[in-house]
Design a protein around this motif. Structure first.
Motif, PDB file in Angstrom:
ATOM      1  N   GLY A 110     118.582  81.991  39.205  1.00 18.81           N
ATOM      2  CA  GLY A 110     118.732  80.711  38.361  1.00 18.81           C
ATOM      3  C   GLY A 110     117.915  80.581  37.228  1.00 18.81           C
ATOM      4  N   ASP A 111     117.857  79.528  36.597  1.00 15.50           N
ATOM      5  CA  ASP A 111     117.366  79.241  35.345  1.00 15.50           C
ATOM      6  C   ASP A 111     116.290  78.106  35.306  1.00 15.50           C
ATOM      7  OD1 ASP A 111     118.746  81.187  33.998  1.00 15.50           O
ATOM      8  OD2 ASP A 111     120.571  79.886  33.464  1.00 15.50           O
ATOM      9  N   GLU A 112     116.074  77.955  36.685  1.00 15.41           N
ATOM     10  CA  GLU A 112     115.114  76.769  37.053  1.00 15.41           C
ATOM     11  C   GLU A 112     113.508  77.178  36.954  1.00 15.41           C
ATOM     12  OE1 GLU A 112     117.529  77.432  39.396  1.00 15.41           O
ATOM     13  OE2 GLU A 112     118.928  76.145  38.618  1.00 15.41           O
ATOM     14  N   VAL A 113     113.148  77.394  35.639  1.00 19.30           N
ATOM     15  CA  VAL A 113     111.851  78.077  35.387  1.00 19.30           C
ATOM     16  C   VAL A 113     111.061  76.492  34.908  1.00 19.30           C
ATOM     17  CG1 VAL A 113     110.170  79.307  34.310  1.00 19.30           C
ATOM     18  CG2 VAL A 113     112.530  80.023  34.670  1.00 19.30           C
ATOM     19  N   ASN A 114     109.819  76.391  35.608  1.00 19.26           N
ATOM     20  CA  ASN A 114     109.042  75.017  35.008  1.00 19.26           C
ATOM     21  C   ASN A 114     107.828  75.797  34.275  1.00 19.26           C
ATOM     22  OD1 ASN A 114     107.798  72.704  34.855  1.00 19.26           O
ATOM     23  ND2 ASN A 114     106.706  72.751  36.785  1.00 19.26           N
ATOM     24  N   TRP A 115     108.123  75.676  32.820  1.00 16.60           N
ATOM     25  CA  TRP A 115     106.965  76.172  32.003  1.00 16.60           C
ATOM     26  C   TRP A 115     105.774  75.110  31.922  1.00 16.60           C
ATOM     27  CZ3 TRP A 115     106.345  81.251  30.922  1.00 16.60           C
ATOM     28  CH2 TRP A 115     107.554  81.910  31.048  1.00 16.60           C
ATOM     29  N   LEU A 116     104.544  75.602  31.749  1.00 22.99           N
ATOM     30  CA  LEU A 116     103.514  74.746  31.649  1.00 22.99           C
ATOM     31  C   LEU A 116     102.638  75.129  30.581  1.00 22.99           C
ATOM     32  CD1 LEU A 116     102.982  74.637  35.626  1.00 22.99           C
ATOM     33  CD2 LEU A 116     103.890  72.890  34.159  1.00 22.99           C
ATOM     34  N   GLU A 117     101.273  74.791  30.544  1.00 21.72           N
ATOM     35  CA  GLU A 117     100.485  74.961  29.647  1.00 21.72           C
ATOM     36  C   GLU A 117      99.959  76.537  29.465  1.00 21.72           C
ATOM     37  OE1 GLU A 117      97.701  74.409  33.145  1.00 21.72           O
ATOM     38  OE2 GLU A 117      99.527  73.566  32.482  1.00 21.72           O
ATOM     39  N   HIS A 118      99.748  77.027  28.390  1.00 25.00           N
ATOM     40  CA  HIS A 118      99.133  78.382  28.062  1.00 25.00           C
ATOM     41  C   HIS A 118      97.964  78.679  28.996  1.00 25.00           C
ATOM     42  CE1 HIS A 118     101.793  80.017  24.782  1.00 25.00           C
ATOM     43  NE2 HIS A 118     101.661  78.777  24.594  1.00 25.00           N
ATOM     44  N   VAL A 119      97.580  79.786  29.501  1.00 20.02           N
ATOM     45  CA  VAL A 119      96.639  80.235  30.253  1.00 20.02           C
ATOM     46  C   VAL A 119      95.550  80.455  29.280  1.00 20.02           C
ATOM     47  CG1 VAL A 119      95.679  82.266  31.431  1.00 20.02           C
ATOM     48  CG2 VAL A 119      98.066  81.503  31.830  1.00 20.02           C
ATOM     49  N   THR A 120      94.215  79.905  29.664  1.00 19.63           N
ATOM     50  CA  THR A 120      93.169  79.951  28.782  1.00 19.63           C
ATOM     51  C   THR A 120      92.344  81.330  29.118  1.00 19.63           C
ATOM     52  OG1 THR A 120      91.648  79.311  30.598  1.00 19.63           O
ATOM     53  CG2 THR A 120      92.623  77.532  29.187  1.00 19.63           C
ATOM     54  N   ASP A 121      91.868  81.690  27.932  1.00 18.76           N
ATOM     55  CA  ASP A 121      90.927  82.892  28.057  1.00 18.76           C
ATOM     56  C   ASP A 121      90.007  83.244  29.155  1.00 18.76           C
ATOM     57  OD1 ASP A 121      92.202  83.717  25.635  1.00 18.76           O
ATOM     58  OD2 ASP A 121      90.474  83.249  24.306  1.00 18.76           O
ATOM     59  N   ALA A 122      89.541  81.963  29.649  1.00 21.65           N
ATOM     60  CA  ALA A 122      88.571  81.778  30.833  1.00 21.65           C
ATOM     61  C   ALA A 122      89.378  82.299  32.007  1.00 21.65           C
ATOM     62  CB  ALA A 122      87.788  80.783  30.869  1.00 21.65           C
ATOM     63  N   GLU A 123      90.570  81.520  32.080  1.00 20.91           N
ATOM     64  CA  GLU A 123      91.333  82.038  33.164  1.00 20.91           C
ATOM     65  C   GLU A 123      91.834  83.400  33.209  1.00 20.91           C
ATOM     66  OE1 GLU A 123      93.498  77.692  33.936  1.00 20.91           O
ATOM     67  OE2 GLU A 123      94.282  78.985  32.172  1.00 20.91           O
ATOM     68  N   TYR A 124      92.284  84.077  32.189  1.00 20.66           N
ATOM     69  CA  TYR A 124      92.678  85.380  31.999  1.00 20.66           C
ATOM     70  C   TYR A 124      91.484  86.212  32.302  1.00 20.66           C
ATOM     71  CZ  TYR A 124      94.444  89.545  29.377  1.00 20.66           C
ATOM     72  OH  TYR A 124      94.844  90.691  29.154  1.00 20.66           O
ATOM     73  N   ASP A 125      90.321  85.977  31.890  1.00 25.18           N
ATOM     74  CA  ASP A 125      89.294  86.952  32.100  1.00 25.18           C
ATOM     75  C   ASP A 125      88.736  86.712  33.208  1.00 25.18           C
ATOM     76  OD1 ASP A 125      89.514  88.012  29.373  1.00 25.18           O
ATOM     77  OD2 ASP A 125      88.062  86.389  28.523  1.00 25.18           O
ATOM     78  N   GLY A 126      88.985  86.207  34.253  1.00 27.33           N
ATOM     79  CA  GLY A 126      88.534  85.762  35.796  1.00 27.33           C
ATOM     80  C   GLY A 126      88.467  87.164  36.284  1.00 27.33           C
ATOM     81  N   PRO A 127      87.630  86.879  37.580  1.00 26.08           N
ATOM     82  CA  PRO A 127      87.773  88.230  38.530  1.00 26.08           C
ATOM     83  C   PRO A 127      88.825  88.499  39.016  1.00 26.08           C
ATOM     84  CG  PRO A 127      86.794  86.136  39.499  1.00 26.08           C
ATOM     85  CD  PRO A 127      87.177  85.935  38.065  1.00 26.08           C
ATOM     86  N   ARG A 128      89.039  89.828  39.221  1.00 22.32           N
ATOM     87  CA  ARG A 128      90.447  90.630  39.438  1.00 22.32           C
ATOM     88  C   ARG A 128      90.276  91.153  40.820  1.00 22.32           C
ATOM     89  NH1 ARG A 128      91.476  94.138  34.000  1.00 22.32           N
ATOM     90  NH2 ARG A 128      91.245  92.404  32.451  1.00 22.32           N
ATOM     91  N   THR A 129      91.306  91.258  41.630  1.00 21.47           N
ATOM     92  CA  THR A 129      91.364  92.198  42.861  1.00 21.47           C
ATOM     93  C   THR A 129      92.485  93.252  42.766  1.00 21.47           C
ATOM     94  OG1 THR A 129      90.885  89.926  44.365  1.00 21.47           O
ATOM     95  CG2 THR A 129      92.006  91.993  45.463  1.00 21.47           C
ATOM     96  N   SER A 130      92.049  94.387  42.845  1.00 21.43           N
ATOM     97  CA  SER A 130      93.171  95.514  42.532  1.00 21.43           C
ATOM     98  C   SER A 130      93.880  95.808  43.821  1.00 21.43           C
ATOM     99  CB  SER A 130      92.164  96.748  42.114  1.00 21.43           C
ATOM    100  OG  SER A 130      93.105  97.869  41.763  1.00 21.43           O
ATOM    101  N   THR A 131      95.072  96.158  43.533  1.00 25.99           N
ATOM    102  CA  THR A 131      96.013  96.762  44.574  1.00 25.99           C
ATOM    103  C   THR A 131      95.597  98.112  45.001  1.00 25.99           C
ATOM    104  OG1 THR A 131      97.618  97.531  43.103  1.00 25.99           O
ATOM    105  CG2 THR A 131      98.014  95.315  43.847  1.00 25.99           C
ATOM    106  N   ARG A 132      94.764  98.890  44.190  1.00 23.15           N
ATOM    107  CA  ARG A 132      94.026 100.089  44.775  1.00 23.15           C
ATOM    108  C   ARG A 132      92.817  99.920  45.445  1.00 23.15           C
ATOM    109  NH1 ARG A 132      98.859 100.972  43.720  1.00 23.15           N
ATOM    110  NH2 ARG A 132      99.480 102.182  42.070  1.00 23.15           N
ATOM    111  N   THR A 133      92.510 100.662  46.604  1.00 22.01           N
ATOM    112  CA  THR A 133      91.386 100.507  47.335  1.00 22.01           C
ATOM    113  C   THR A 133      90.174 101.341  46.597  1.00 22.01           C
ATOM    114  OG1 THR A 133      92.176 102.101  48.858  1.00 22.01           O
ATOM    115  CG2 THR A 133      92.685  99.739  49.489  1.00 22.01           C
ATOM    116  N   SER A 134      90.672 102.349  46.150  1.00 23.37           N
ATOM    117  CA  SER A 134      89.615 103.314  45.484  1.00 23.37           C
ATOM    118  C   SER A 134      89.999 103.439  43.777  1.00 23.37           C
ATOM    119  CB  SER A 134      89.557 104.533  46.209  1.00 23.37           C
ATOM    120  OG  SER A 134      90.831 105.205  46.095  1.00 23.37           O
ATOM    121  N   HIS A 135      88.855 103.649  43.033  1.00 21.81           N
ATOM    122  CA  HIS A 135      89.317 103.607  41.596  1.00 21.81           C
ATOM    123  C   HIS A 135      88.869 105.125  41.260  1.00 21.81           C
ATOM    124  CE1 HIS A 135      89.641  99.428  41.234  1.00 21.81           C
ATOM    125  NE2 HIS A 135      88.805  99.099  42.022  1.00 21.81           N
TER     126      HIS A 135
END
Length: 135
Positions: A110-135
């Motif tokens: 469907g086309d029911e997408v609720n668009w909101l505000e832009h992601v801030t740089d602080a939100e974008y730069d937050g800590p990440r959890t990888s799908t890979r267990t080893s790097h």
């Protein structure tokens, strides 16, 4: 059976994306189908705004590394071959890492997408959890 005509690549709008992103429609179902599938390409650092889908969304990473964030501050770092499901109504964003392009297939209904505000740089730069267990 029929061979479907491929629509032209679309530059995605700045009101819904930070940075440059493009989409190629893979499938847009005709009623009664509501199935949607797009190949989306993000330039380094590009990302969607916060949004949600009334029936959820599935993202399958094709190349690069995808970042997928939720309102609780979780950011998943997904790699080629990974598939991430966003449940109905969940506010989320997705995009590329700062240093490389990323492509994913986005699947939704469907086309029911609720668009909101832009992601801030602080939100974008937050800590990440990888799908890979080893790097």
């Amino acid at each position: 059976m029929e061979i479907l005509k491929k629509p032209a690549t679309m530059k995605l709008p700045a009101q819904w994306f930070t940075g440059d992103a493009w989409a190629d429609v893979i499938h847009r179902g005709e009623e009664p189908s509501r199935a949607r599938a797009n190949m989306v390409r993000f330039a380094p650092g590009a990302r969607t705004a916060w949004h949600s889908h009334s029936l959820g969304q599935t993202l399958h990473v094709v190349s690069g590394v995808a970042l997928i964030g939720t309102r609780d501050g979780v950011i998943i770092e997904a790699h080629p071959g990974d598939t991430i499901g966003c449940p109905p109504g969940e506010e989320h964003w997705h995009g590329a890492t700062p240093d490389q392009f990323m492509e994913h297939i986005a699947l939704w209904e469907g086309d029911e997408v609720n668009w909101l505000e832009h992601v801030t740089d602080a939100e974008y730069d937050g800590p990440r959890t990888s799908t890979r267990t080893s790097h």
